[in-house]
Design a protein around this motif. Structure first.
Motif, PDB file in Angstrom:
ATOM      1  N   GLY A 159      19.618   2.905  -4.724  1.00 13.18           N
ATOM      2  CA  GLY A 159      18.384   2.341  -4.193  1.00 13.18           C
ATOM      3  C   GLY A 159      17.206   3.289  -4.330  1.00 13.18           C
ATOM      4  N   ARG A 160      16.022   2.713  -4.187  1.00 12.93           N
ATOM      5  CA  ARG A 160      14.801   3.495  -4.312  1.00 12.93           C
ATOM      6  C   ARG A 160      13.851   3.190  -3.165  1.00 12.93           C
ATOM      7  NH1 ARG A 160      13.468   1.918 -10.420  1.00 12.93           N
ATOM      8  NH2 ARG A 160      14.508   0.008  -9.707  1.00 12.93           N
ATOM      9  N   VAL A 161      13.025   4.174  -2.851  1.00  7.40           N
ATOM     10  CA  VAL A 161      11.980   4.039  -1.846  1.00  7.40           C
ATOM     11  C   VAL A 161      10.646   4.126  -2.565  1.00  7.40           C
ATOM     12  CG1 VAL A 161      10.989   4.970   0.290  1.00  7.40           C
ATOM     13  CG2 VAL A 161      13.443   5.239  -0.168  1.00  7.40           C
ATOM     14  N   VAL A 162       9.730   3.217  -2.239  1.00  7.22           N
ATOM     15  CA  VAL A 162       8.402   3.236  -2.850  1.00  7.22           C
ATOM     16  C   VAL A 162       7.375   3.349  -1.722  1.00  7.22           C
ATOM     17  CG1 VAL A 162       6.815   2.116  -4.437  1.00  7.22           C
ATOM     18  CG2 VAL A 162       9.289   1.741  -4.680  1.00  7.22           C
ATOM     19  N   ILE A 163       6.622   4.440  -1.746  1.00 10.26           N
ATOM     20  CA  ILE A 163       5.668   4.750  -0.674  1.00 10.26           C
ATOM     21  C   ILE A 163       4.282   4.897  -1.275  1.00 10.26           C
ATOM     22  CG2 ILE A 163       4.979   6.480   1.043  1.00 10.26           C
ATOM     23  CD1 ILE A 163       7.961   7.120   1.394  1.00 10.26           C
ATOM     24  N   GLY A 164       3.296   4.274  -0.631  1.00 11.27           N
ATOM     25  CA  GLY A 164       1.919   4.405  -1.086  1.00 11.27           C
ATOM     26  C   GLY A 164       0.978   4.733   0.057  1.00 11.27           C
ATOM     27  N   PHE A 165       0.099   5.725  -0.168  1.00  8.34           N
ATOM     28  CA  PHE A 165      -0.943   6.021   0.821  1.00  8.34           C
ATOM     29  C   PHE A 165      -2.062   6.796   0.156  1.00  8.34           C
ATOM     30  CE2 PHE A 165       1.979   9.595   1.077  1.00  8.34           C
ATOM     31  CZ  PHE A 165       1.167  10.708   1.252  1.00  8.34           C
ATOM     32  N   GLY A 166      -3.212   6.783   0.801  1.00  7.74           N
ATOM     33  CA  GLY A 166      -4.411   7.369   0.231  1.00  7.74           C
ATOM     34  C   GLY A 166      -4.619   8.820   0.607  1.00  7.74           C
ATOM     35  N   ALA A 167      -5.443   9.478  -0.189  1.00  7.78           N
ATOM     36  CA  ALA A 167      -5.854  10.847   0.113  1.00  7.78           C
ATOM     37  C   ALA A 167      -6.839  10.826   1.284  1.00  7.78           C
ATOM     38  CB  ALA A 167      -6.493  11.477  -1.121  1.00  7.78           C
ATOM     39  N   GLY A 168      -7.093  11.993   1.855  1.00  8.04           N
ATOM     40  CA  GLY A 168      -8.066  12.093   2.930  1.00  8.04           C
ATOM     41  C   GLY A 168      -7.610  11.501   4.243  1.00  8.04           C
ATOM     42  N   ARG A 197      -1.108   3.190 -12.871  1.00 10.11           N
ATOM     43  CA  ARG A 197      -1.901   4.241 -13.500  1.00 10.11           C
ATOM     44  C   ARG A 197      -1.297   5.602 -13.149  1.00 10.11           C
ATOM     45  NH1 ARG A 197      -6.304   1.590 -15.497  1.00 10.11           N
ATOM     46  NH2 ARG A 197      -6.733  -0.414 -14.486  1.00 10.11           N
ATOM     47  N   PRO A 198      -1.292   6.530 -14.098  1.00 10.64           N
ATOM     48  CA  PRO A 198      -0.604   7.804 -13.875  1.00 10.64           C
ATOM     49  C   PRO A 198      -1.261   8.648 -12.786  1.00 10.64           C
ATOM     50  CG  PRO A 198      -1.838   7.857 -15.935  1.00 10.64           C
ATOM     51  CD  PRO A 198      -1.859   6.439 -15.465  1.00 10.64           C
ATOM     52  N   PHE A 199      -0.440   9.433 -12.129  1.00 13.93           N
ATOM     53  CA  PHE A 199      -0.913  10.328 -11.073  1.00 13.93           C
ATOM     54  C   PHE A 199      -1.564  11.554 -11.694  1.00 13.93           C
ATOM     55  CE2 PHE A 199      -0.271  13.723  -7.911  1.00 13.93           C
ATOM     56  CZ  PHE A 199      -0.844  13.120  -6.803  1.00 13.93           C
ATOM     57  N   SER A 200      -2.607  12.059 -11.039  1.00 15.07           N
ATOM     58  CA  SER A 200      -3.275  13.275 -11.471  1.00 15.07           C
ATOM     59  C   SER A 200      -3.596  14.119 -10.243  1.00 15.07           C
ATOM     60  CB  SER A 200      -4.558  12.954 -12.240  1.00 15.07           C
ATOM     61  OG  SER A 200      -5.469  12.248 -11.406  1.00 15.07           O
ATOM     62  N   ASP A 201      -3.953  15.373 -10.476  1.00 13.47           N
ATOM     63  CA  ASP A 201      -4.214  16.279  -9.357  1.00 13.47           C
ATOM     64  C   ASP A 201      -5.376  15.819  -8.485  1.00 13.47           C
ATOM     65  OD1 ASP A 201      -2.136  17.901 -10.123  1.00 13.47           O
ATOM     66  OD2 ASP A 201      -3.391  19.290 -11.255  1.00 13.47           O
ATOM     67  N   ASP A 202      -6.309  15.068  -9.060  1.00  9.53           N
ATOM     68  CA  ASP A 202      -7.467  14.604  -8.300  1.00  9.53           C
ATOM     69  C   ASP A 202      -7.351  13.134  -7.892  1.00  9.53           C
ATOM     70  OD1 ASP A 202      -7.713  13.524 -10.806  1.00  9.53           O
ATOM     71  OD2 ASP A 202      -9.829  14.041 -11.066  1.00  9.53           O
ATOM     72  N   ALA A 203      -6.138  12.600  -7.918  1.00 11.37           N
ATOM     73  CA  ALA A 203      -5.933  11.198  -7.563  1.00 11.37           C
ATOM     74  C   ALA A 203      -6.342  10.943  -6.116  1.00 11.37           C
ATOM     75  CB  ALA A 203      -4.478  10.802  -7.768  1.00 11.37           C
ATOM     76  N   GLU A 204      -6.941   9.795  -5.875  1.00 16.51           N
ATOM     77  CA  GLU A 204      -7.350   9.388  -4.530  1.00 16.51           C
ATOM     78  C   GLU A 204      -6.274   8.581  -3.821  1.00 16.51           C
ATOM     79  OE1 GLU A 204     -10.127  10.273  -2.874  1.00 16.51           O
ATOM     80  OE2 GLU A 204     -10.406  11.633  -4.581  1.00 16.51           O
ATOM     81  N   PHE A 205      -5.184   8.285  -4.524  1.00 14.11           N
ATOM     82  CA  PHE A 205      -4.103   7.485  -3.943  1.00 14.11           C
ATOM     83  C   PHE A 205      -2.820   7.929  -4.611  1.00 14.11           C
ATOM     84  CE2 PHE A 205      -1.622   3.782  -2.698  1.00 14.11           C
ATOM     85  CZ  PHE A 205      -2.158   3.446  -1.464  1.00 14.11           C
ATOM     86  N   LEU A 206      -1.714   7.787  -3.884  1.00 17.59           N
ATOM     87  CA  LEU A 206      -0.400   8.117  -4.395  1.00 17.59           C
ATOM     88  C   LEU A 206       0.558   6.947  -4.198  1.00 17.59           C
ATOM     89  CD1 LEU A 206       1.905  10.096  -5.348  1.00 17.59           C
ATOM     90  CD2 LEU A 206       2.155  10.717  -2.920  1.00 17.59           C
ATOM     91  N   VAL A 207       1.271   6.589  -5.236  1.00 17.03           N
ATOM     92  CA  VAL A 207       2.407   5.698  -5.146  1.00 17.03           C
ATOM     93  C   VAL A 207       3.603   6.491  -5.671  1.00 17.03           C
ATOM     94  CG1 VAL A 207       3.493   3.541  -5.863  1.00 17.03           C
ATOM     95  CG2 VAL A 207       1.019   3.623  -5.452  1.00 17.03           C
ATOM     96  N   ALA A 208       4.551   6.792  -4.802  1.00 22.14           N
ATOM     97  CA  ALA A 208       5.705   7.609  -5.155  1.00 22.14           C
ATOM     98  C   ALA A 208       6.973   6.774  -5.105  1.00 22.14           C
ATOM     99  CB  ALA A 208       5.820   8.799  -4.214  1.00 22.14           C
ATOM    100  N   VAL A 209       7.738   6.826  -6.185  1.00 22.79           N
ATOM    101  CA  VAL A 209       9.056   6.183  -6.241  1.00 22.79           C
ATOM    102  C   VAL A 209      10.077   7.275  -6.016  1.00 22.79           C
ATOM    103  CG1 VAL A 209      10.666   4.828  -7.606  1.00 22.79           C
ATOM    104  CG2 VAL A 209       8.195   4.463  -7.858  1.00 22.79           C
ATOM    105  N   LEU A 210      10.899   7.111  -4.999  1.00 22.41           N
ATOM    106  CA  LEU A 210      11.854   8.126  -4.578  1.00 22.41           C
ATOM    107  C   LEU A 210      13.282   7.605  -4.690  1.00 22.41           C
ATOM    108  CD1 LEU A 210      10.151   9.036  -1.167  1.00 22.41           C
ATOM    109  CD2 LEU A 210       9.545   9.903  -3.441  1.00 22.41           C
ATOM    110  N   GLY A 211      14.210   8.524  -4.903  1.00 21.42           N
ATOM    111  CA  GLY A 211      15.632   8.222  -4.839  1.00 21.42           C
ATOM    112  C   GLY A 211      16.334   9.327  -4.084  1.00 21.42           C
ATOM    113  N   ARG A 212      17.601   9.159  -3.866  1.00 22.35           N
ATOM    114  CA  ARG A 212      18.352  10.216  -3.195  1.00 22.35           C
ATOM    115  C   ARG A 212      18.406  11.443  -4.105  1.00 22.35           C
ATOM    116  NH1 ARG A 212      23.158   6.435  -0.997  1.00 22.35           N
ATOM    117  NH2 ARG A 212      22.283   5.880   1.018  1.00 22.35           N
ATOM    118  N   ALA A 213      18.318  12.599  -3.494  1.00 21.30           N
ATOM    119  CA  ALA A 213      18.364  13.854  -4.259  1.00 21.30           C
ATOM    120  C   ALA A 213      19.772  14.093  -4.803  1.00 21.30           C
ATOM    121  CB  ALA A 213      17.944  15.004  -3.363  1.00 21.30           C
TER     122      ALA A 213
END
Length: 213
Positions: A159-168, A197-213
């Motif tokens: 399974g995967r976890v998908v988390i999204g939230f903004g900077a600031g 859209r790809p993530f960058s160091d100055d991104a204003e938002f993050l969408v991260a797809v996670l799995g078990r380590a």
């Protein structure tokens, strides 16, 4: 949209989430939030872009947990798309709206920091856990790792976890990535938007797809 509260380290007392603090200061906030999204839908605005991404990640009939589901906009869409959906939110006003506007999923009032769905008769083998709407910035900071650990505990083996939230929002992305690692999860994909859209160091938002380590 809200995440929950959790036990204070060492004290046993529950720590109010940031969402609960907002509602405590303004009891009408939850109802305002519900009507805000109802008005957006009435105007024909797109309110389910996050859910379309989740739908594309899984086959029909997948088990999906909408964590911090709010009034059910994402879980409702995913249910109509043919998935088995459980939604959890700490705010009973939002859960009542989800039940009214989006019948079908199982909507539960609950605290993401104390998430234990098997204790409530729900199997912990979700194909995807989606946590959208800045939910991770509304949980109490002291419970963030606990919330992420609970997500890991409720995943199916692949399974995967998908988390999204903004900077600031007082949760720097690098701090989030460190919390992910501490919780026993690993980042598989980093995006800057829900439309891939790809993530960058100055991104204003993050969408991260996670799995078990």
């Amino acid at each position: 949209m809200s995440g929950g509260e959790g036990p204070e380290h060492g004290g046993g007392e529950r720590v109010p989430s940031r969402w609960e603090e907002i509602v405590a200061e303004n009891p009408a906030h939850s109802s305002w939030y519900v009507e805000r999204f109802r008005a957006m839908v009435a105007r024909g605005q797109d309110t389910v872009g996050e859910a379309r991404l989740i739908d594309a990640m899984v086959p029909r009939g997948a088990r999906i947990l909408d964590a911090g589901c709010g009034p059910g906009r994402l879980g409702g869409y995913l249910h109509r798309a043919g998935h088995s959906v459980v939604g959890v939110d700490v705010d009973p006003v939002l859960i009542a709206a989800a039940e009214e506007d989006h019948p079908g999923p199982r909507w539960l009032v609950g605290d993401l920091a104390e998430l234990d769905l098997p204790a409530r008769g729900v199997d912990a083998d979700f194909d995807v856990i989606v946590c959208a709407g800045n939910v991770m910035t509304f949980v109490a900071p002291s419970t963030r790792v606990a919330v992420l650990r609970n997500f890991a505990a409720h995943l199916a083996s692949q399974g995967r976890v998908v988390i999204g939230f903004g900077a600031g929002r007082e949760y720097p992305f690098e701090e989030f990535f460190a919390d992910v690692q501490q919780a026993g999860l690993a980042v598989q994909v980093r995006l800057s938007t829900w439309d891939l859209r790809p993530f960058s160091d100055d991104a204003e938002f993050l969408v991260a797809v996670l799995g078990r380590a």
